[in-house]
Design a protein around this motif. Structure first.
Motif, PDB file in Angstrom:
ATOM      1  N   ASP A   1      -0.622   5.269  -8.158  1.00  0.00           N
ATOM      2  CA  ASP A   1       0.568   4.851  -8.891  1.00  0.00           C
ATOM      3  C   ASP A   1       0.388   5.050 -10.392  1.00  0.00           C
ATOM      4  OD1 ASP A   1       0.085   2.264 -10.412  1.00  0.00           O
ATOM      5  OD2 ASP A   1      -0.449   1.495  -8.438  1.00  0.00           O
TER       6      ASP A   1
ATOM      7  N   ARG B   1      -1.793   5.045  -2.581  1.00  0.00           N
ATOM      8  CA  ARG B   1      -3.250   5.137  -2.456  1.00  0.00           C
ATOM      9  C   ARG B   1      -3.656   6.325  -1.585  1.00  0.00           C
ATOM     10  NH1 ARG B   1      -4.978  -0.371   0.294  1.00  0.00           N
ATOM     11  NH2 ARG B   1      -3.611  -1.108  -1.392  1.00  0.00           N
TER      12      ARG B   1
ATOM     13  N   GLU C   1       2.331   8.929  -7.985  1.00  0.00           N
ATOM     14  CA  GLU C   1       3.337   8.246  -7.161  1.00  0.00           C
ATOM     15  C   GLU C   1       3.723   8.989  -5.885  1.00  0.00           C
ATOM     16  OE1 GLU C   1       4.216   5.207  -7.526  1.00  0.00           O
ATOM     17  OE2 GLU C   1       3.966   4.647  -9.636  1.00  0.00           O
TER      18      GLU C   1
ATOM     19  N   THR D   1       2.009  -1.087  -7.949  1.00  0.00           N
ATOM     20  CA  THR D   1       3.376  -0.781  -7.557  1.00  0.00           C
ATOM     21  C   THR D   1       4.213  -2.044  -7.415  1.00  0.00           C
ATOM     22  OG1 THR D   1       2.733  -0.785  -5.231  1.00  0.00           O
ATOM     23  CG2 THR D   1       2.761   1.331  -6.350  1.00  0.00           C
TER      24      THR D   1
ATOM     25  N   ALA E   1       3.557   9.067  -2.184  1.00  0.00           N
ATOM     26  CA  ALA E   1       3.291   8.066  -1.150  1.00  0.00           C
ATOM     27  C   ALA E   1       3.552   8.694   0.216  1.00  0.00           C
ATOM     28  CB  ALA E   1       4.155   6.828  -1.362  1.00  0.00           C
TER      29      ALA E   1
ATOM     30  N   THR F   1       1.338  -2.825 -15.319  1.00  0.00           N
ATOM     31  CA  THR F   1       1.754  -2.412 -13.987  1.00  0.00           C
ATOM     32  C   THR F   1       2.235  -0.969 -14.107  1.00  0.00           C
ATOM     33  OG1 THR F   1       4.122  -2.912 -14.143  1.00  0.00           O
ATOM     34  CG2 THR F   1       2.653  -4.765 -13.651  1.00  0.00           C
TER      35      THR F   1
ATOM     36  N   ARG G   1       7.519   0.019  -2.817  1.00  0.00           N
ATOM     37  CA  ARG G   1       6.812   0.444  -1.613  1.00  0.00           C
ATOM     38  C   ARG G   1       5.400   0.913  -1.967  1.00  0.00           C
ATOM     39  NH1 ARG G   1      11.253   4.347   1.284  1.00  0.00           N
ATOM     40  NH2 ARG G   1      10.474   5.787  -0.306  1.00  0.00           N
ATOM     41  N   SER G   2       4.407   0.358  -1.297  1.00  0.00           N
ATOM     42  CA  SER G   2       3.043   0.836  -1.498  1.00  0.00           C
ATOM     43  C   SER G   2       2.825   2.115  -0.689  1.00  0.00           C
ATOM     44  CB  SER G   2       2.048  -0.245  -1.085  1.00  0.00           C
ATOM     45  OG  SER G   2       2.236  -0.581   0.283  1.00  0.00           O
TER      46      SER G   2
ATOM     47  N   GLY H   1       7.339   5.772  -3.854  1.00  0.00           N
ATOM     48  CA  GLY H   1       7.582   4.355  -3.686  1.00  0.00           C
ATOM     49  C   GLY H   1       8.887   3.843  -4.236  1.00  0.00           C
TER      50      GLY H   1
ATOM     51  N   ASP I   1      -2.747   1.869  -5.728  1.00  0.00           N
ATOM     52  CA  ASP I   1      -1.331   1.534  -5.623  1.00  0.00           C
ATOM     53  C   ASP I   1      -1.079   0.033  -5.737  1.00  0.00           C
ATOM     54  OD1 ASP I   1      -2.038   0.588  -3.111  1.00  0.00           O
ATOM     55  OD2 ASP I   1      -0.787   1.987  -1.988  1.00  0.00           O
ATOM     56  N   SER I   2      -2.066  -0.688  -6.280  1.00  0.00           N
ATOM     57  CA  SER I   2      -1.892  -2.132  -6.473  1.00  0.00           C
ATOM     58  C   SER I   2      -1.059  -2.452  -7.708  1.00  0.00           C
ATOM     59  CB  SER I   2      -3.245  -2.844  -6.547  1.00  0.00           C
ATOM     60  OG  SER I   2      -4.147  -2.186  -7.387  1.00  0.00           O
TER      61      SER I   2
END
Length: 316
Positions: free
Chosen positions: A124, A54, A284, A47, A286, A163, A50-51, A253, A44-45
Motif C-alpha cells: 500500500d 501485501r 496498491e 490501508t 491487490a 497511513t 480492502r486489504s 483496494g 497493507d496494514s
C-alpha cells in the motif's frame, strides 16, 4: 553482447517456469554493483478499505514473466543499459505499521549507501513515505510525479498520522518533497471535504483532476512537467494503480470510476524520460480482487516502462 544481467528468455525456459523474480532477472542479496534495485514491500496494514496489497509484489513478479526486454514503441533497452537485479522483499512487521515504516526507512537508507536507483513494488501507498525519507536524506527535497485517484494528503485517518491516505501531507510537511515541483495526476471521485483536494493546491502542488485528462493524450502534459522540473532536479515517480479506471485495473483496494486509461498510464511514464528519476514505486495492486491477473500484468508492464524512462537508458 551486454555484460549486464538479462531476463531469462522465454525461448530458453517457458514463461510459466523459471525463477519468480521480476522479469525473471537474477536475484541478489546486496545492491553492490547494481545500477537499479528491484524491491518488494508486501505492506497493507496502512490501508483503509480492502486489504490484499501485501500480495502485490509476488503477483507482479509472477505476471512479469510475460514482459520482454525491448520496447517496440520507444526502442528502450533497459537490460542493456543498467545492471539490474531483484533484491526480494523488505521484512516488514505485519502486526505493527509504525515498526514497518521504521524497517522500510532503515532498509532504504542502507540500500542508498550504494549508487543505486530503487524501484519498489507495493504494497500500500504508506510505503512511499519511508522511501522518500531515505532518498531526501541523501539528495534533499525531491520533485514528484504522483499518479493516483486520491491526493493522499489527509491530516489523519482514524486518528493516525501515517497511513496510505496521509503520505504526501507528511512528505510535504517534512520537507521531503518540494511542492512547487510536484504534480498529482488522476485525482477524482468524492472526498470528505473540499480540503481533500484543496490542501495540496495551497501548498503549490499542481493538481490535474481526471476530468482534465478525459478523451485526450497526456503527452503534452508531460512535456510541461519536464519543462517545469528540468533534467537535473532529483525526481521520484509514485504510481498508485488505482489512478487507473477499474475497467483497466480492478485489483486494488480503493477503486474509483472514471479513471485514467492504460494508454494514458503509458504516456505518463514514458513522458518521465528526460527527468532525473532517482526512484519510483508501483503500489496498491491487490490481487484478490482480480483473479484474472490483468491488474498485476499491467503493473508489471508499467514497471518495465519506469525502467525504460530512467536517465541513461539506451534507445535503439
Amino acid at each position: 553482447m551486454s555484460n549486464f544481467n538479462q531476463p531469462l528468455s522465454g525461448n530458453d525456459m517457458p514463461r510459466f517456469s523459471g525463477p519468480g523474480t521480476l522479469f525473471r532477472l537474477p536475484a541478489a542479496d546486496s545492491a553492490e554493483g547494481l545500477d537499479v534495485a528491484i524491491v518488494g514491500i508486501g505492506l497493507d496494514s496502512g490501508t483503509s478499505n480492502r486489504s490484499g496489497a501485501r500480495f502485490g509484489p509476488r503477483q507482479i513478479r509472477q505476471e512479469s514473466a510475460l514482459v520482454r526486454p525491448y520496447s517496440m514503441a520507444t526502442g528502450a533497452a533497459p537490460f542493456d543499459s543498467f545492471q539490474i537485479a531483484d533484491l526480494g522483499d523488505v521484512p516488514i512487521n505485519p502486526y505493527n505499521l509504525s515498526d514497518s515504516i521504521a524497517i522500510i526507512e532503515a532498509y532504504y537508507r542502507e540500500l542508498l549507501e550504494h549508487p543505486v536507483v530503487p524501484i519498489s513494488l507495493g504494497g500500500d501507498h504508506t510505503l512511499t513515505l519511508p522511501i522518500l525519507r531515505a532518498l531526501a536524506a541523501k539528495l534533499g527535497p525531491l520533485a514528484l510525479v504522483h499518479v493516483d485517484a486520491h491526493s493522499d494528503s489527509n491530516d489523519s485517518m482514524f486518528g493516525e498520522k501515517i497511513t496510505h491516505g496521509t503520505v504526501f501531507r507528511r512528505a510535504i510537511e517534512e520537507g521531503l518533497v518540494d511542492p512547487r515541483h510536484m504534480v498529482q495526476i488522476g485525482l477524482r471521485a468524492t472526498g470528505y471535504s473540499a480540503a481533500d483536494f484543496d490542501w495540496p493546491r495551497r501548498q503549490g502542488v499542481r493538481v490535474v483532476q481526471v476530468e482534465n485528462c478525459w478523451h485526450r493524450s497526456l503527452s503534452p502534459l508531460m512535456e510541461e512537467i519536464r519543462s517545469q522540473f528540468g533534467g537535473e532536479r532529483p525526481s521520484y515517480l509514485s504510481f498508485d494503480i488505482d489512478g487507473l479506471d477499474p475497467s483497466a485495473a480492478p485489483g486494488t483496494g480503493t477503486p474509483e470510476p472514471g479513471g485514467l486509461t492504460g494508454i494514458q498510464a503509458l504516456e505518463i511514464i514514458r513522458g518521465c524520460y528526460g527527468l532525473n528519476l532517482v526512484g519510483g514505486d508501483l503500489v496498491e495492486v491487490a490481487p484478490p480482487y482480480d483473479p484474472s491477473g490483468n491488474t498485476a500484468l499491467l503493473a508489471a508492464n508499467l514497471v518495465f516502462e519506469i525502467l525504460c524512462s530512467l536517465p541513461g537508458c539506451r534507445r535503439r
